[in-house]
Write a protein that holds these residues in place. Structure first.
Motif, PDB file in Angstrom:
ATOM      1  N   PRO A 362      53.073  53.864  30.371  1.00  0.00           N
ATOM      2  CA  PRO A 362      52.990  54.178  28.951  1.00  0.00           C
ATOM      3  C   PRO A 362      54.396  53.817  28.154  1.00  0.00           C
ATOM      4  O   PRO A 362      54.508  53.246  27.047  1.00  0.00           O
ATOM      5  CB  PRO A 362      52.701  55.660  28.753  1.00  0.00           C
ATOM      6  CG  PRO A 362      52.071  56.029  29.861  1.00  0.00           C
ATOM      7  CD  PRO A 362      52.437  55.287  31.031  1.00  0.00           C
ATOM      8  N   ASP A 363      55.581  53.676  29.145  1.00  0.00           N
ATOM      9  CA  ASP A 363      56.822  53.407  28.805  1.00  0.00           C
ATOM     10  C   ASP A 363      57.140  51.888  29.209  1.00  0.00           C
ATOM     11  O   ASP A 363      58.341  51.333  28.892  1.00  0.00           O
ATOM     12  CB  ASP A 363      57.923  54.346  29.287  1.00  0.00           C
ATOM     13  CG  ASP A 363      58.025  54.238  30.899  1.00  0.00           C
ATOM     14  OD1 ASP A 363      57.114  53.660  31.580  1.00  0.00           O
ATOM     15  OD2 ASP A 363      59.041  54.790  31.481  1.00  0.00           O
ATOM     16  N   THR A 364      56.246  51.006  29.642  1.00  0.00           N
ATOM     17  CA  THR A 364      56.453  49.701  29.852  1.00  0.00           C
ATOM     18  C   THR A 364      56.797  48.860  28.301  1.00  0.00           C
ATOM     19  O   THR A 364      55.990  48.796  27.692  1.00  0.00           O
ATOM     20  CB  THR A 364      55.357  49.050  30.546  1.00  0.00           C
ATOM     21  OG1 THR A 364      55.364  49.708  31.844  1.00  0.00           O
ATOM     22  CG2 THR A 364      55.578  47.643  30.945  1.00  0.00           C
ATOM     23  N   ASN A 365      57.871  48.018  28.322  1.00  0.00           N
ATOM     24  CA  ASN A 365      57.888  47.206  27.334  1.00  0.00           C
ATOM     25  C   ASN A 365      57.303  45.691  27.694  1.00  0.00           C
ATOM     26  O   ASN A 365      58.049  44.768  28.174  1.00  0.00           O
ATOM     27  CB  ASN A 365      59.658  46.950  26.910  1.00  0.00           C
ATOM     28  CG  ASN A 365      59.779  46.435  25.772  1.00  0.00           C
ATOM     29  OD1 ASN A 365      58.864  45.613  25.110  1.00  0.00           O
ATOM     30  ND2 ASN A 365      61.035  46.230  25.250  1.00  0.00           N
ATOM     31  N   THR A 366      56.115  45.704  27.076  1.00  0.00           N
ATOM     32  CA  THR A 366      55.308  44.510  27.499  1.00  0.00           C
ATOM     33  C   THR A 366      55.874  43.424  26.638  1.00  0.00           C
ATOM     34  O   THR A 366      55.640  42.041  26.994  1.00  0.00           O
ATOM     35  CB  THR A 366      53.899  44.736  27.255  1.00  0.00           C
ATOM     36  OG1 THR A 366      53.697  45.453  26.168  1.00  0.00           O
ATOM     37  CG2 THR A 366      53.428  45.583  28.377  1.00  0.00           C
ATOM     38  N   PHE A 367      56.645  43.224  25.680  1.00  0.00           N
ATOM     39  CA  PHE A 367      57.055  42.231  24.940  1.00  0.00           C
ATOM     40  C   PHE A 367      58.251  41.557  25.743  1.00  0.00           C
ATOM     41  O   PHE A 367      58.353  40.301  25.737  1.00  0.00           O
ATOM     42  CB  PHE A 367      57.584  42.519  23.717  1.00  0.00           C
ATOM     43  CG  PHE A 367      56.971  43.193  22.655  1.00  0.00           C
ATOM     44  CD1 PHE A 367      56.276  42.363  21.784  1.00  0.00           C
ATOM     45  CD2 PHE A 367      56.554  44.462  22.512  1.00  0.00           C
ATOM     46  CE1 PHE A 367      55.251  42.681  20.835  1.00  0.00           C
ATOM     47  CE2 PHE A 367      55.430  45.004  21.713  1.00  0.00           C
ATOM     48  CZ  PHE A 367      54.790  43.962  20.764  1.00  0.00           C
ATOM     49  N   LEU A 368      58.866  42.276  26.727  1.00  0.00           N
ATOM     50  CA  LEU A 368      59.950  41.732  27.376  1.00  0.00           C
ATOM     51  C   LEU A 368      59.550  41.429  29.049  1.00  0.00           C
ATOM     52  O   LEU A 368      60.272  40.706  29.866  1.00  0.00           O
ATOM     53  CB  LEU A 368      61.224  42.523  27.579  1.00  0.00           C
ATOM     54  CG  LEU A 368      61.889  42.718  25.939  1.00  0.00           C
ATOM     55  CD1 LEU A 368      63.028  43.482  26.055  1.00  0.00           C
ATOM     56  CD2 LEU A 368      62.113  41.543  25.367  1.00  0.00           C
ATOM     57  N   THR A 369      58.578  42.217  29.333  1.00  0.00           N
ATOM     58  CA  THR A 369      58.004  42.311  30.717  1.00  0.00           C
ATOM     59  C   THR A 369      57.291  40.959  31.117  1.00  0.00           C
ATOM     60  O   THR A 369      56.336  40.592  30.426  1.00  0.00           O
ATOM     61  CB  THR A 369      57.463  43.537  31.085  1.00  0.00           C
ATOM     62  OG1 THR A 369      58.066  44.519  30.632  1.00  0.00           O
ATOM     63  CG2 THR A 369      57.016  43.453  32.625  1.00  0.00           C
ATOM     64  N   THR A 370      57.763  40.281  32.328  1.00  0.00           N
ATOM     65  CA  THR A 370      56.820  39.304  32.665  1.00  0.00           C
ATOM     66  C   THR A 370      55.455  39.817  33.289  1.00  0.00           C
ATOM     67  O   THR A 370      55.488  40.969  33.754  1.00  0.00           O
ATOM     68  CB  THR A 370      57.559  38.424  33.916  1.00  0.00           C
ATOM     69  OG1 THR A 370      58.089  39.369  34.897  1.00  0.00           O
ATOM     70  CG2 THR A 370      58.617  37.816  33.405  1.00  0.00           C
ATOM     71  N   ARG A 371      54.519  38.851  33.431  1.00  0.00           N
ATOM     72  CA  ARG A 371      53.106  39.315  33.881  1.00  0.00           C
ATOM     73  C   ARG A 371      53.101  38.921  35.161  1.00  0.00           C
ATOM     74  O   ARG A 371      53.849  38.693  35.931  1.00  0.00           O
ATOM     75  CB  ARG A 371      52.220  38.715  33.007  1.00  0.00           C
ATOM     76  CG  ARG A 371      52.245  38.973  31.436  1.00  0.00           C
ATOM     77  CD  ARG A 371      51.305  38.725  30.608  1.00  0.00           C
ATOM     78  NE  ARG A 371      51.706  38.958  29.380  1.00  0.00           N
ATOM     79  CZ  ARG A 371      51.733  37.745  28.527  1.00  0.00           C
ATOM     80  NH1 ARG A 371      51.430  36.391  28.828  1.00  0.00           N
ATOM     81  NH2 ARG A 371      52.485  37.894  27.239  1.00  0.00           N
ATOM     82  N   LEU A 372      51.794  38.933  35.885  1.00  0.00           N
ATOM     83  CA  LEU A 372      51.664  38.809  37.185  1.00  0.00           C
ATOM     84  C   LEU A 372      51.987  37.403  37.579  1.00  0.00           C
ATOM     85  O   LEU A 372      52.683  37.256  38.626  1.00  0.00           O
ATOM     86  CB  LEU A 372      50.095  38.941  37.584  1.00  0.00           C
ATOM     87  CG  LEU A 372      49.506  40.350  37.274  1.00  0.00           C
ATOM     88  CD1 LEU A 372      48.203  40.219  37.678  1.00  0.00           C
ATOM     89  CD2 LEU A 372      50.117  41.145  38.279  1.00  0.00           C
ATOM     90  N   ILE A 373      51.764  36.460  36.616  1.00  0.00           N
ATOM     91  CA  ILE A 373      52.450  35.044  36.745  1.00  0.00           C
ATOM     92  C   ILE A 373      53.528  35.037  35.873  1.00  0.00           C
ATOM     93  O   ILE A 373      53.387  34.912  34.655  1.00  0.00           O
ATOM     94  CB  ILE A 373      51.246  34.169  36.265  1.00  0.00           C
ATOM     95  CG1 ILE A 373      50.120  34.401  37.184  1.00  0.00           C
ATOM     96  CG2 ILE A 373      51.760  32.613  36.645  1.00  0.00           C
ATOM     97  CD1 ILE A 373      48.851  33.392  37.102  1.00  0.00           C
ATOM     98  N   SER A 374      54.818  35.124  36.350  1.00  0.00           N
ATOM     99  CA  SER A 374      55.864  35.254  35.648  1.00  0.00           C
ATOM    100  C   SER A 374      56.140  34.325  34.368  1.00  0.00           C
ATOM    101  O   SER A 374      56.670  34.507  33.705  1.00  0.00           O
ATOM    102  CB  SER A 374      57.252  35.237  36.289  1.00  0.00           C
ATOM    103  OG  SER A 374      57.257  34.116  37.148  1.00  0.00           O
ATOM    104  N   LYS A 375      55.813  32.771  34.834  1.00  0.00           N
ATOM    105  CA  LYS A 375      55.956  31.717  33.854  1.00  0.00           C
ATOM    106  C   LYS A 375      55.394  32.112  32.588  1.00  0.00           C
ATOM    107  O   LYS A 375      55.423  31.372  31.644  1.00  0.00           O
ATOM    108  CB  LYS A 375      55.849  30.705  34.503  1.00  0.00           C
ATOM    109  CG  LYS A 375      54.284  30.278  34.836  1.00  0.00           C
ATOM    110  CD  LYS A 375      54.194  28.875  35.460  1.00  0.00           C
ATOM    111  CE  LYS A 375      52.423  28.670  35.823  1.00  0.00           C
ATOM    112  NZ  LYS A 375      52.421  27.276  36.212  1.00  0.00           N
ATOM    113  N   TYR A 376      54.247  32.852  32.671  1.00  0.00           N
ATOM    114  CA  TYR A 376      53.348  32.934  31.396  1.00  0.00           C
ATOM    115  C   TYR A 376      54.082  34.303  30.413  1.00  0.00           C
ATOM    116  O   TYR A 376      53.101  35.186  30.225  1.00  0.00           O
ATOM    117  CB  TYR A 376      52.196  33.177  31.726  1.00  0.00           C
ATOM    118  CG  TYR A 376      51.323  31.830  32.259  1.00  0.00           C
ATOM    119  CD1 TYR A 376      51.450  30.732  31.583  1.00  0.00           C
ATOM    120  CD2 TYR A 376      50.685  32.098  33.540  1.00  0.00           C
ATOM    121  CE1 TYR A 376      51.025  29.694  32.038  1.00  0.00           C
ATOM    122  CE2 TYR A 376      50.268  30.677  34.016  1.00  0.00           C
ATOM    123  CZ  TYR A 376      50.183  29.574  33.426  1.00  0.00           C
ATOM    124  OH  TYR A 376      49.744  28.294  33.843  1.00  0.00           O
ATOM    125  N   SER A 377      55.067  34.519  30.457  1.00  0.00           N
ATOM    126  CA  SER A 377      55.485  35.562  29.636  1.00  0.00           C
ATOM    127  C   SER A 377      55.383  35.237  28.138  1.00  0.00           C
ATOM    128  O   SER A 377      55.113  33.908  27.836  1.00  0.00           O
ATOM    129  CB  SER A 377      57.392  35.755  30.065  1.00  0.00           C
ATOM    130  OG  SER A 377      57.828  34.671  29.505  1.00  0.00           O
TER     131      SER A 377
END
Length: 530
Positions: A362-377
């Motif tokens: 719940p406290d993850t900042n998904t606007f800044l966090t990279t996803r499983l494939i980092s280049k697709y932030s």
């Protein structure tokens, strides 16, 4: 019939299909039904078509089979489990790679999966014939029997999950029917294809349904207990498919030839319907326009809105970011539907969010966090950074994002859905309980506080939504550089059921006192309509 296990090479399969061949065969018996297959042969040796029937003897009072549909699938076992053509096994290519030393114990599934029947077996060449017997959830009576096609469904789950998901296809080549004989859902729609989504993780089918009837339709589902070749195979969700011609005709009034449909895959878009070259050209024009023009200017932003359904785009991205979904990018896990001269975004496959693992809390900042494939932030997205330049887009996105938190994924509403789901299927979960194809150790089942898999995952989903809004509201404000405050909006409607109120993109669910509250930033106006 015993759960399938390869007698010669089980130890070689454990790496790529963890659990399927190594240690997850349940102790004791599993539930079974009686399958009868028969033909008539005359004195000249002429044979009739095969007649198939599934008989459930003694199930009238057995827990776990009330108030849920039952689907019996009967195949030629070689089509599913033979080494050469079986769609459920790793197969000879994988075995050869192992024996030659090309892959070994240290090779992970991303390397080894491409050699497996389960992973590479895609398309109609890997479709197998199956007989369906579908039983009603209310009185357990046989609703219809039909011949159909079956394939595996999914991507990584084809290899890493012991319980596979399937697609079922109604085709005239099997029995003359181009659709399933009876509707699976209450809308009366006769489907030509559906997905059997493994039911252990409700996020697969519950999260997207809450987005229904916004700017896009989503995929309805219906729970079922599935038996495969007479053996209990687990609880599944029978889910609609976007690429069903019947689905698009019913929901969008589109006939074949009137639309383009593209499915996002890990490597790009798979054109399900339409000219691939024309599709790529149209989509490239949109991307190039965004990159080359100043989207902060109203005339340019309006041109973009003429090329894409902006609200559907915002809905899809806002849902992913709010739920902290780690398994998506600008093409992966989206469907794109082109009609009325616009691209429309359709959401699906949202199971990597809502507390799936460490980066989806719940406290993850998904606007800044990279996803499983980092280049697709988000920073590398070919749409979002350009659209963000426009004030109208920023207002639409922020308000929609908070609409989702305040209503669509509101904690108490999601919890209500989860509680109703768990109450209805409590006995179903006791039967399923990963007994046939499990990802837990059996001794865990006897531990204090143990919950079956469906309970655990649905509870995590509800808990995420109950805790998410304060964090998400803060992050969206920081990302867009908002200077105002979060203000509480309170709606009071004492007009009983005679009227409704719409706020931005939502119709708020009033409590028993006819009240509702939500939070929005004072930087932007909100739209209120009675």
């Amino acid at each position: 019939m015993q759960p399938y296990r390869h007698k010669n090479f089980s130890r070689y399969y454990a790496k790529v299909t963890e659990g399927w061949f190594s240690g997850n065969i349940p102790p004791g018996n599993v539930d079974k039904c009686q399958i009868v297959r028969a033909i008539a042969v005359d004195e000249d040796g002429n044979k009739s078509d095969v007649a198939t029937a599934s008989y459930f003897i003694g199930y009238q009072n057995r827990k776990g089979y009330d108030d849920i549909s039952i689907l019996s699938l009967v195949s030629d076992p070689d089509d599913l489990f033979s080494d050469e053509k079986g769609i459920m096994v790793n197969g000879p290519v994988y075995r050869e790679k192992w024996l030659s030393g090309e892959i070994d114990d240290v090779a992970d599934t991303h390397v080894t999966r491409k050699y497996c029947n389960t992973y590479r077996g895609r398309g109609i060449d890997w479709e197998r014939k199956v007989h369906m017997d579908f039983f009603d959830e209310n009185n357990q009576s046989l609703v219809f029997s039909q011949e159909a096609g079956i394939r595996l469904h999914g991507n990584q789950s084809r290899v890493t999950q012991s319980q596979k998901s399937f697609n079922l296809y109604a085709r005239d080549i099997y029995d003359g029917n181009e659709t399933f004989k009876i509707p699976f859902y209450d809308d009366g729609l006769l489907e030509d294809k559906v997905t059997l989504m493994r039911g252990d993780d409700p996020r697969n089918y519950m999260l997207s349904v809450r987005m229904n009837n916004r700017t896009m339709y989503t995929q309805k589902y219906r729970m079922a207990q599935v038996f495969l070749d007479g053996e209990y195979w687990g609880v599944y969700a029978i889910q609609e498919k976007y690429n069903s011609k019947e689905y698009l005709k019913a929901h969008y009034n589109l006939d074949s030839g009137e639309y383009i449909l593209a499915k996002g895959t890990p490597t790009g878009y798979d054109i399900k319907k339409g000219d691939p070259d024309a599709t790529k050209k149209s989509f490239r024009m949109l991307r190039d326009f965004l990159a080359e023009k100043d989207i902060s200017k109203e005339e340019n932003y309006q041109m973009v809105c003429n090329m894409m359904d902006m609200q559907s785009f915002v809905d899809g991205y806002a849902a992913r970011l709010y739920l902290s979904d780690q398994d998506w990018n600008w093409f992966k896990n989206h469907y794109l539907l082109f009609y009325d001269q616009k691209w429309h975004w359709m959401v699906f496959d949202m199971d990597y969010g809502a507390s799936w693992y460490a980066n989806t809390q719940p406290d993850t900042n998904t606007f800044l966090t990279t996803r499983l494939i980092s280049k697709y932030s988000l920073a590398n997205d070919p749409f979002f950074p350009y659209l963000k330049q426009n004030r109208k887009f920023r207002r639409m996105f922020v308000n929609t994002f908070l609409d989702l938190g305040n209503e669509v994924y509101r904690g108490n509403l999601v919890r209500k859905d989860v509680d109703a789901f768990n109450d209805k299927y409590e006995d179903v979960e006791m039967v399923e309980d990963y007994r046939h194809i499990t990802t837990t150790h059996f001794d865990e089942h006897d531990q204090p506080g143990y919950k079956p898999g469906i309970y655990r995952m649905s509870d995590k989903m509800a808990l995420f939504c109950e805790q998410r809004l304060p964090y998400a509201a803060q992050y969206v404000g920081e990302y867009f550089g908002l200077e105002g405050n979060l203000a509480t909006i309170k709606i009071v409607n004492k007009d009983d059921d005679k009227s409704t109120v719409k706020l931005n993109t939502i119709t708020p669910t009033l409590d028993k006192k006819g009240q509702w509250t939500g939070v929005y930033y004072t930087d932007y106006t909100v739209d209120l309509k009675a």
